[in-house]
Structure formats: C-alpha cells, structure tokens
Design a protein around this motif. Structure first.
Motif, PDB file in Angstrom:
ATOM      1  N   CYS A  50       0.805  -1.141   0.179  1.00  0.00           N
ATOM      2  CA  CYS A  50      -0.040  -0.040  -0.073  1.00  0.00           C
ATOM      3  C   CYS A  50       1.042   1.055   0.290  1.00  0.00           C
ATOM      4  N   ILE A  52       0.679   5.172   1.062  1.00  0.00           N
ATOM      5  CA  ILE A  52      -0.139   5.872   2.081  1.00  0.00           C
ATOM      6  C   ILE A  52       0.521   7.155   2.273  1.00  0.00           C
ATOM      7  N   ASP A 103      -9.327  -3.735  10.215  1.00  0.00           N
ATOM      8  CA  ASP A 103      -9.705  -3.339   8.825  1.00  0.00           C
ATOM      9  C   ASP A 103      -8.290  -2.730   8.207  1.00  0.00           C
ATOM     10  N   ASN A 105      -7.154   0.184   7.057  1.00  0.00           N
ATOM     11  CA  ASN A 105      -7.072   1.653   7.687  1.00  0.00           C
ATOM     12  C   ASN A 105      -6.539   1.613   9.068  1.00  0.00           C
ATOM     13  N   THR A 106      -6.836   0.994   9.691  1.00  0.00           N
ATOM     14  CA  THR A 106      -6.599   0.840  11.164  1.00  0.00           C
ATOM     15  C   THR A 106      -5.063   0.014  11.332  1.00  0.00           C
ATOM     16  N   GLU A 109      -2.335   2.440   9.922  1.00  0.00           N
ATOM     17  CA  GLU A 109      -1.909   3.452  10.887  1.00  0.00           C
ATOM     18  C   GLU A 109      -1.125   3.038  12.025  1.00  0.00           C
ATOM     19  N   LEU A 126      -3.349   8.544   9.614  1.00  0.00           N
ATOM     20  CA  LEU A 126      -3.510   8.047   8.238  1.00  0.00           C
ATOM     21  C   LEU A 126      -4.411   9.045   7.672  1.00  0.00           C
ATOM     22  N   ASN A 127      -3.874   9.574   6.426  1.00  0.00           N
ATOM     23  CA  ASN A 127      -4.561  10.687   5.813  1.00  0.00           C
ATOM     24  C   ASN A 127      -5.356  10.252   4.691  1.00  0.00           C
ATOM     25  N   ASN A 128      -4.566   9.239   3.794  1.00  0.00           N
ATOM     26  CA  ASN A 128      -4.880   8.853   2.571  1.00  0.00           C
ATOM     27  C   ASN A 128      -4.254   7.653   2.153  1.00  0.00           C
ATOM     28  N   ILE A 129      -5.041   6.621   1.647  1.00  0.00           N
ATOM     29  CA  ILE A 129      -4.536   5.435   0.786  1.00  0.00           C
ATOM     30  C   ILE A 129      -4.491   5.789  -0.638  1.00  0.00           C
ATOM     31  N   CYS A 132      -3.489   0.208  -3.117  1.00  0.00           N
ATOM     32  CA  CYS A 132      -3.117  -1.156  -2.398  1.00  0.00           C
ATOM     33  C   CYS A 132      -3.242  -2.190  -3.465  1.00  0.00           C
TER      34      CYS A 132
END
Length: 277
Positions: A50, A52, A103, A105-106, A109, A126-129, A132
């Motif tokens: 990913c 990020i 998940d 995102n978690t 981060e 976390l601001n943006n992915i 992935c």
C-alpha cells in the motif's frame, strides 16, 4: 523611513519559520519518504503493498513537532514534512499486527505509528491510501494498457507504410508522391534531421542558421527542467538535496528551465514576421 520599516522587519524575523537546518538536525525528523521493496512484497502469497500518506502530530508538547511545523512553514523551498509518505508491505512490515481481523486503515496507521513513536516520540495519523496492490491482482492488461498498445501499433504501422511507399514508389530527390504519407517516411525525416542548417530553396535560410543553436540550447534547458520537476515529485531518498538546490545559484537554470520556453514564442513570432516579408 528606517524607523517605519524596522518593526515590520523584526516581525518578519519572528514569525516562527525555520529556513535552514544543519544535516544532523534535519535527520532528526522522520523521513519524508520511505518504501518497502515492492517486488519482494508481492512475490509472497497474499502479499499486499500500500502507498499511503500520514499526518504527523503529537498529543503532548513536542519540540520536534514544533521544529517540523516551523521548517515546513517555508513552503517556497521546503517540502511539507508534517505529512510523510510510505510504501508499506502490509504482510511483512505489519506482521506483528493481526491485520486479518482489523480493517486495512487501522492496520496501516497502527503499523507506521508504531515505528514513528518508537523512533521519534510523535504520532502519525492516516490521511490517505493512494492504492493497495495484492499479489493476486498482478498480471493481465487493463484498458489503458490496451489503448497504449493499439496507439503504438498504429504509429508503427503508419511509419512502415510511409517508409515503404517512399522507397518503392518515390525518388529521394523528387517531390512526387503523397505528401501526407511521405511525412511518415523514416528515410525522408532522417534526411531532414541530419541536413546542414541554412540549406534550402529559400536563400534567406542562410541568415537563420544561428536559430538552430538557440533551439538546441533551449531544448536542453527544457529537458533539464523536466528532469528536476520529476525529481521534486517522486519518492526521494534525500529530499534535502532538492531543498538545498533551490538556494544554489548554479542550479537555477535547471530549476527554472521552463521559463526558457518563452524563447520559443519569441522565435516563432520572429520567423512568422520574417516569412511574410
């Protein structure tokens, strides 16, 4: 006059902006960019990579965060170091987390935040992915790949047809033949490319030989400028080199080569007026 300007000069010098860091202080900040190995990551079964963006912050007073904010405040010459960018192999770098339950995102981060907190005592949110990729998603051609292949095949076919038409049906020194087809002839275009400047049916071309040198220098500056532009928008191992280059007089012609494109407009206008004489 000096009395009037002095307060403004003092206020400008106290606005909390750090214009320069020495090398040791610079590397006390978290790295602006960092990438795990993409190929190795996706070579594993179920590997996930990913890209990020994360924002740095601190819940408690932090001298480092103050330095980062003040250094990033010089937006003309410095990158925004309050936001870091990472390419993370989730299945390798975050193996200590049970990412199959959390998940994505978690997991991302928590994974990056663990390293940032241990090394710098600040946190990352976390601001943006950006994307992935999974090992199972690799391979195959998408619509954009097919479109590019088709365009290239058409261009190659047109060049082959134009070149064969020129060789089989036209004499090199004659002007016979379809000019639209001949414009794709490799033989004719190569002859024009290597022909000496100032040679042609118009005797006035001899006066414009110097334009070839100006065009060559201008194109070199434009190429250098685009290289510098690409460097400034890619994941760099040493972004401080780019930041320091903005203050180096010897590199200004490279960093501002896009301004040289104005000479193209000047030359075009001159040649247009010259042609109508």
């Amino acid at each position: 006059m000096l009395t009037i300007l002095l307060p403004f000069l003092l206020l400008q010098g106290c606005n909390g902006v750090i214009y320069k860091f020495n090398s040791s202080a610079y590397y006390h900040m978290p790295a602006l960019y960092s990438l795990d190995e993409y190929e190795r990551c996706l070579s594993d079964a179920g590997g996930t990579f990913c890209l990020i963006d994360l924002d740095l912050f601190s819940d408690q007073p932090s001298e480092l965060m103050r330095y980062i904010h003040e250094y990033s405040a010089d937006t003309k010459k410095h990158f925004n170091h309050t936001q870091i960018h990472r390419g993370v192999c989730v299945t390798q770098s975050c193996s200590f987390l049970n990412y199959s339950v959390w998940d994505l995102n978690t997991t991302l981060e928590a994974c990056v935040n663990d390293t940032i907190w241990r090394n710098y005592k600040v946190q990352a949110r976390l601001n943006n992915i950006n994307y992935c990729y999974n090992a199972d998603d690799r391979g195959g051609l998408d619509t954009s790949d097919l479109a590019v292949i088709i365009i290239y095949m058409i261009l190659i076919a047109v060049n082959v047809v134009g070149s064969l038409y020129d060789v089989l049906f036209c004499h090199p020194s004659s002007k016979s033949g379809n000019p639209y087809v001949l414009s794709f002839s490799l033989r004719r275009n190569w002859a024009k490319l290597v022909s000496p400047a100032g040679i042609g049916p118009d005797p006035r071309l001899e006066r414009l030989k110097s334009f070839q040198g100006l065009r060559a220098l201008t194109m070199a500056c434009v190429i250098f400028s685009h290289v510098a532009l690409a460097m400034g928008h890619s994941y760099l191992r040493n972004p401080d080199f780019i930041e320091k280059s903005l203050e180096d007089p010897s590199k200004q012609i490279l960093l501002n080569g896009n301004l040289v494109t104005h000479t193209f407009f000047v030359m075009s206008a001159f040649l247009l007026a010259y042609n109508f004489q």
